[in-house]
Design an enzyme around this catalytic site. Structure first.
Site, PDB file in Angstrom:
ATOM      1  N   GLU A   1      -5.081  -8.000   1.401  1.00 37.98           N
ATOM      2  CA  GLU A   1      -5.773  -8.369   2.690  1.00 37.98           C
ATOM      3  C   GLU A   1      -6.812  -7.914   2.238  1.00 37.98           C
ATOM      4  OE1 GLU A   1      -4.538  -5.049   4.872  1.00 37.98           O
ATOM      5  OE2 GLU A   1      -2.167  -5.413   4.047  1.00 37.98           O
TER       6      GLU A   1
ATOM      7  N   GLU B   1       0.927  -1.404   0.177  1.00 36.45           N
ATOM      8  CA  GLU B   1       0.244  -0.340   0.096  1.00 36.45           C
ATOM      9  C   GLU B   1       0.529   1.085  -0.512  1.00 36.45           C
ATOM     10  OE1 GLU B   1      -3.271  -0.225   2.922  1.00 36.45           O
ATOM     11  OE2 GLU B   1      -4.090  -1.652   2.479  1.00 36.45           O
TER      12      GLU B   1
HETATM   13  C1  FCB Z   1      -4.394  -2.054   5.913  1.00 35.61           C
HETATM   14  C2  FCB Z   1      -3.179  -1.685   6.368  1.00 35.61           C
HETATM   15  C3  FCB Z   1      -2.925  -3.271   7.429  1.00 35.61           C
HETATM   16  C4  FCB Z   1      -3.602  -2.933   8.389  1.00 35.61           C
HETATM   17  C5  FCB Z   1      -5.657  -2.988   7.915  1.00 35.61           C
HETATM   18  C6  FCB Z   1      -6.487  -2.872   8.284  1.00 35.61           C
HETATM   19  O1  FCB Z   1      -4.260  -0.507   5.269  1.00 35.61           O
HETATM   20  O2  FCB Z   1      -2.062  -2.512   4.758  1.00 35.61           O
HETATM   21  O3  FCB Z   1      -1.600  -3.423   7.595  1.00 35.61           O
HETATM   22  O4  FCB Z   1      -3.511  -1.712   9.132  1.00 35.61           O
HETATM   23  O5  FCB Z   1      -5.835  -2.091   6.392  1.00 35.61           O
END
Ligand code: FCB
Length: 482
Positions: free
Chosen positions: A383, A178
Site C-alpha cells: 500500500e 497491518e
Molecule cells: C492503511 C489501511 C488501508 C487504508 C490506508 C489509508 O492503514 O491498511 O485500509 O485505510 O491505511
C-alpha cells in the site's frame, strides 16, 4: 504470479525503468468497498458494530453500502482491465466465509470470491488475497476478540477454508494487513474497532495476531499448491529524529521497538526484542506468550508486504521542547502501549488531506533498512497512496496533480531502493477506488478512481491515467504529470 527475489537489479535500459517482472497493482479491502453487509449470509464484523457507535466514524458513515462492490465487482474488474492493472490486492471478509467466526462455512460467501477471482483471471489481472483486513466477526469479539488466544485458532481454520476453495487460482496470499493497527488502534487508543483502550489488551492482541499469522501460514501451506506464496503485510514506521541528541535517539529506539522490531524480530527471528519486553514490563509480564508460540510465528514466509504513507518523527519528551504532539491519528489516548518519554513531531513537507506529511525519502529509508536487516527477503509495497480533496470539474473530470506527484515521488523512492540492491518486487497503489476510510468515513478520498457515493459512478482520475501509463511502460516519466 511470483515474487522471487531478484538476483540483482535488472533495470531495463533506463534509470527510470523498473525491473522486468515487477508487479504493478492496486489495493482495496472488503469492508471499505463491498457493502451488502447483511447479504449472502454475512454476519456483522467489529466494524459494523463500531461504525454504529455515535462519534466513532466521521459523519456517522458505515460500510453498509460502501461502493456496492459486492454487486458491482464485474464493472470494477473491467475498470482494472481498462487501466492495465497487473495485480489486484483485495481482502476476504471473514464474516462472509465463516459467519460467526467458527463452524459452518458459508458457500454463498465463498462463491462471491470465487466469481471475483475468475473475473480477475479472465481479465488478465492477478488476484492477491489478504485474509484479514480488520473485519473480525463480531461473535469472536464477544468472546474476547484478539485478546482471546482462541481467535488465532479460529483464524487458522478460516485460512484453510479460503485456501481450499481459492488456492488453485490465487497464488499469493497475505495473512494479516497491518496488525499494528488492529492491536494498537483497535485495543490501545480505541480509534479503530473494537474501540478498546487498554495497553495490556493491545499487547495481548498483538501477540495473538502474530500467532494467528503463524497458525494461518501453516494452514495456508497445508491447502495451497507448493508454489503458492504466503506473505504478511506490516505498516512499519520510518522512524526519524531531528537531532543526534542521545535522548532523541532513545525515543527513536523505543518507537522503533514498538512499531517495527515487535513484528520483525518474532516473525523473522523467533523472539521478542529484549528492550521492548523491558520497555513494556510495567504494562505486562508477557505471560500470554506460551512455549512454542514463537516457533509458529516465525514459520518461513515468501515475502514481506510494506504499507507506507508518511514518516514518524520522534523526540525526547522534554518540557522545553516546543513541538506539538502529533501521532498521525487524532485521539487523546496514545495508541502506543509504552511510549513514555517520547514526543511525536510533525514531519516537514506538504500534507495530504489526512494531514500526513508527504515524504518519499521515508519509504526509501525503510526499504534500505529492510534490505540490510532481512537479507534475501523479497519485499512488496502493498500500500502507498494519498488522500486529497479532489472534485470533478465542470466536464466531470478529476484533475489530481498532487496525487500524481505523490505517486511519482514514492515510486521513484522504490526505484532508487531497487537500484541500490533492495529486492522490491511489486507496488500496489492505495487505493483503486475512493472508499470507506475507517474512522474518517467517506470524507477522505484515496482512490485513483473517483466514486460518486450518490450514484456509484466510477470516474478514473488523472492519476489513474498516469498510473496506467507507468504500468504500461514500466517506467516513470521524467517529471510527475508528463
Ligand atoms: C492503511 C489501511 C488501508 C487504508 C490506508 C489509508 O492503514 O491498511 O485500509 O485505510 O491505511
Amino acid at each position: 504470479m511470483s515474487v522471487e527475489a531478484l538476483p540483482s537489479p535488472v533495470l531495463a535500459g533506463s534509470p527510470a525503468a523498473f525491473p522486468a517482472g515487477f508487479v504493478w497493482g492496486a489495493a482495496t479491502a472488503a469492508y471499505q468497498i463491498e457493502g451488502a453487509v447483511a447479504e449472502g449470509g454475512r454476519t456483522p464484523s467489529i466494524w459494523d458494530t463500531f461504525s454504529r457507535i455515535p462519534g466513532k466514524v466521521d459523519n456517522g458513515d458505515t460500510g453498509d453500502t460502501a461502493l456496492e462492490h459486492y454487486h458491482r465487482y464485474r464493472e470494477d474488474v473491467a475498470l482494472m482491465a481498462s487501466l492495465g492493472l497487473g495485480a489486484y490486492r483485495f481482502s476476504l471478509a471473514w464474516p462472509r466465509i465463516v459467519p460467526g467466526g467458527r463452524g459452518p462455512v458459508n458457500e454463498i460467501g465463498l462463491d462471491f470470491y470465487d466469481r471475483l477471482v475468475d473475473e480477475l483471471l479472465a481479465a488478465g489481472v492477478d488476484p492477491v488475497a489478504t485474509l484479514y483486513h480488520w473485519d473480525l466477526p463480531q461473535q469472536l469479539e464477544d468472546e474476547g476478540g484478539w485478546t482471546n488466544r482462541a481467535t488465532a485458532e479460529r483464524f487458522a481454520e478460516y485460512a484453510a477454508v479460503a485456501a481450499a476453495r481459492l488456492g488453485d487460482r490465487v497464488s499469493l496470499w497475505t495473512t494479516l494487513n497491518e496488525p499494528w493497527c488492529s492491536a494498537f488502534l483497535g485495543y490501545g487508543n480505541g480509534i479503530h474497532a473494537p474501540g478498546r483502550t487498554s495497553p495490556v489488551e493491545a499487547l495481548t492482541a498483538h501477540h495473538h495476531l502474530l500467532l494467528a499469522h503463524g497458525l494461518g501460514t501453516a494452514a495456508l501451506r497445508s491447502e495451497l499448491p507448493s508454489d503458492a506464496q504466503v506473505a504478511l503485510t506490516l505498516n512499519l514506521a520510518a522512524v526519524r529524529t531531528l537531532t543526534d541528541d542521545p535522548a532523541d535517539a532513545e525515543a527513536a529506539r523505543r518507537i522503533d521497538g514498538l512499531a517495527n522490531r515487535i513484528f520483525l524480530d518474532p516473525v523473522f527471528h523467533g523472539r521478542y526484542p529484549a528492550d521492548v519486553l523491558a520497555d513494556t514490563a510495567h504494562v505486562t509480564d508477557w505471560s500470554f506468550v506460551r512455549d512454542g508460540d514463537l516457533a509458529e510465528i516465525s514459520r518461513p514466509i515468501d515475502a514481506l508486504g510494506i504499507n507506507y504513507y508518511t514518516p514518524t518523527v520522534v523526540a525526547a519528551d522534554d518540557p522545553d521542547n516546543p513541538a506539538v504532539r502529533q501521532d498521525g491519528h487524532a485521539g487523546d489516548i496514545s495508541p502506543w502501549p509504552a511510549d513514555r518519554g517520547v514526543r511525536f513531531l510533525p514531519a516537514e513537507g506538504g500534507r495530504t488531506a489526512m494531514g500526513w506529511p508527504v515524504d518519499a525519502d521515508g519509504l526509501y529509508e525503510l526499504l534500505i533498512r529492510l534490505r540490510d536487516d532481512l537479507p534475501g527477503v523479497p519485499l512488496m509495497v502493498t500500500e502507498n497512496g494519498a488522500a486529497y480533496d479532489d472534485h470533478p470539474d465542470e466536464n466531470g473530470e478529476v484533475h489530481d496533480p498532487e496525487r500524481i506527484a505523490y505517486l511519482h515521488g514514492h515510486l521513484d523512492a522504490v526505484r532508487r531502493a531497487i537500484a541500490d540492491g533492495t529486492p522490491v518486487n511489486g507496488y500496489f497503489v492505495w487505493s483503486l477506488l475512493d472508499n470507506f476510510e475507517w474512522a474518517f468515513g467517506y470524507g477522505k478520498r484515496f482512490g485513483i478512481v473517483r466514486v460518486d457515493f450518490e450514484d456509484q459512478r466510477r470516474i478514473p482520475k488523472d492519476s489513474a491515467r498516469w498510473y496506467a501509463e507507468v504500468m504500461r511502460t514500466g517506467r516513470l516519466p521524467e517529471e510527475a504529470g508528463h
